[in-house]
Structure formats: structure tokens, C-alpha cells
Design an enzyme around this catalytic site. Structure first.
Site, PDB file in Angstrom:
ATOM      1  N   SER A  14       0.838  -1.193   0.000  1.00 46.76           N
ATOM      2  CA  SER A  14       0.000   0.000   0.000  1.00 46.76           C
ATOM      3  C   SER A  14       0.885   1.259   0.000  1.00 46.76           C
ATOM      4  CB  SER A  14      -0.957  -0.050   1.193  1.00 46.76           C
ATOM      5  OG  SER A  14      -2.046   0.814   1.014  1.00 46.76           O
ATOM      6  N   GLU A  61      -1.506  13.431  14.508  1.00 47.97           N
ATOM      7  CA  GLU A  61      -1.701  14.831  14.101  1.00 47.97           C
ATOM      8  C   GLU A  61      -1.159  15.077  12.693  1.00 47.97           C
ATOM      9  OE1 GLU A  61      -0.622  19.404  15.526  1.00 47.97           O
ATOM     10  OE2 GLU A  61       0.230  17.706  16.621  1.00 47.97           O
ATOM     11  N   HIS A 113      -7.351  -6.073   0.711  1.00 50.06           N
ATOM     12  CA  HIS A 113      -6.187  -5.193   0.683  1.00 50.06           C
ATOM     13  C   HIS A 113      -5.063  -5.683   1.592  1.00 50.06           C
ATOM     14  CE1 HIS A 113      -3.978  -1.590  -0.152  1.00 50.06           C
ATOM     15  NE2 HIS A 113      -4.075  -1.111   1.076  1.00 50.06           N
TER      16      HIS A 113
END
Length: 256
Positions: A86, A177, A236
Site C-alpha cells: 500500500s 496529528e 487489501h
């Protein structure tokens, strides 16, 4: 400069393994151990802002390629087989194109050289909604995450990143974040003229839509020596869903 954290197992020719977005090196421990048993030195690597590697406000494929290049220099690895899943597959592709002399073989798991629109928003919303410093147990984190993510397997994958900072204080290993702010970077493609002529194997899950048959033309443009294999009964997370077939298709390629 900081060096990526890794777990190195086995002896022999090196294989570098790069996990996907919000993952960590532990996701590849089972596969990595099998490769080590086959006579390879396997480097399970945490990418920046993931696992136990350093946190940084910079997050894009160019800096992740530079991280891998620095890692190889630090460990005196002149060349290696590079496997990425990925997001890690995009790093592996770009690294092979920019440093072809350092890549013996390239394995790309369930990602194509194309742009993917942002599709992790629900996951990031759920993770941000947990307010991790306010909870006292993994069970409570799972309960809060379940309001956003129904699939138990996806929640388990994400909550592997939980750790105790100190008694009674949980946190995530990934840099939530920065990853939330820079999420669009994950969908970016490699450059239009990027090219790697070495042996390349793309593996996709038969239940996944990340690599379609029509992507083969684009794959061949960047990787003319590429072949595409399909793993049955897998989505996936093909390496976790059908590890036996993943190994049976990848080991002969690495060894040939």
C-alpha cells in the site's frame, strides 16, 4: 539525521519490507520470519511517523524514499530486494525508480502507480474522536472506535498501535496529528517519467479494488519487467488474509 527503526531477522541477502499507512513493522512479522527461514536477512522497517520510528512534520513520498536510502547506507546495504504494501508499495516503487542500482528486485503489494483519492477520512475521524489521553483501557478505545469503524479486523489493526506511555496513560505510536494533516500525500502517484527496468512483481488481493486489470498498462509504462499475480480469498491486507499464497507466489520470485 535520524535512522528508521527496524527489526532485523535472519542471515543472507537482504529483503527490506515497508508497511502501509497507519501500520507498523509488526504487521509483517509472520511473512518476514518465513523469508528469514528461507535464508534471507529481513529488515522489517517502521516508516517515519509510524511505529517506533521518529515523528516529523514532513511527510511525503520523497522524504520517505530519502529515509530508506539513509537506512541502507547506515546498515551498509549496497542493494536489496524491496517489498512494500500500500503506502509502503508507493515508497518502494519510487525508491526503485530513483535508486535502481540499489534494488535487486521489487515487490509491490496491492497498490498501483496511480493517484488514489483520499479515502482514510472515516478512520482518521474515528482515531481523533477517541481522545486517547482520556481513556484508561484498550477495550474503551475499541468501543469508541466502533462508532466510526464497524469492521473488527480494521479496529484491531489500528489498535495494535496503542501502547502505555506510563501507568494509566495510553497513546498511539503513529503521529496522528501529522498523518491527519498530510493524509492527501498517501494518495499521490510517482512521477510520470519514473522508470525501473528490474524484475518486478505486483501482488493484489482478488477482493481488493486497489489494482484493476486496466492498471496493467500504467504498471508496464513505469515497470516494463513487471508481472501481476492475484492472491485468492484476500482483500487489501492480502499478506495477512492469505499468507500461505502470498509466500508461495513471492518466494520463488525472490529466489529466482
Amino acid at each position: 539525521m535520524e535512522i528508521l527503526h527496524s527489526n532485523i531477522i535472519g542471515e543472507g541477502e537482504p529483503i527490506l519490507i515497508l508497511h502501509g499507512f497507519l501500520g507498523m513493522l509488526d504487521n509483517w512479522k509472520t511473512i518476514g520470519t518465513k523469508y528469514a527461514d528461507e535464508g534471507f536477512q529481513v529488515h522489517l522497517i517502521d516508516q517515519r511517523n509510524h511505529g517506533k520510528s521518529f515523528h516529523s512534520p514532513q511527510f511525503n513520498y520523497d522524504v520517505m524514499v530519502a529515509d530508506l536510502n539513509r537506512y541502507m547506507s547506515h546498515h551498509n546495504i549496497p542493494s536489496a530486494t524491496v517489498l512494500g504494501h500500500s503506502m509502503g508499495g508507493k515508497v518502494a516503487m519510487l525508491f526503485a525508480c530513483k535508486h535502481p542500482e540499489k534494488v535487486e528486485k521489487l515487490l509491490v503489494a496491492d497498490i498501483a502507480p496511480k493517484y488514489y483519492p483520499p479515502h482514510h477520512q472515516d478512520i482518521l475521524n474515528g482515531l481523533n474522536a477517541i481522545k486517547i489521553r482520556e481513556i484508561a483501557s484498550r477495550q474503551e478505545a475499541d468501543k469508541r472506535l466502533a462508532a466510526y469503524i464497524g469492521q473488527v479486523g480494521v479496529r484491531q489493526f489500528l489498535l495494535k498501535n496503542l501502547y502505555w506511555v506510563e501507568k494509566g496513560v495510553l497513546d498511539f505510536r503513529f503521529n496522528l496529528e501529522v498523518l491527519s494533516e498530510r493524509m492527501e500525500e498517501v494518495g499521490e502517484n510517482i512521477g510520470t517519467t519514473d522508470f525501473y527496468a528490474g524484475p518486478t512483481l505486483f501482488l493484489r488481493g482478488d477482493k481488493s479494488e486497489y489494482i484493476t486489470d486496466s492498471d496493467m498498462m500504467e504498471i508496464k509504462k513505469h515497470f516494463p519487467n513487471a508481472t501481476l499475480e492475484t492472491i485468492s480469498n484476500a482483500g487489501h491486507w492480502l499478506h495477512a488474509e492469505n499468507p500461505k499464497q502470498f509466500l508461495s507466489k513471492s518466494i520463488p520470485f525472490i529466489k529466482e
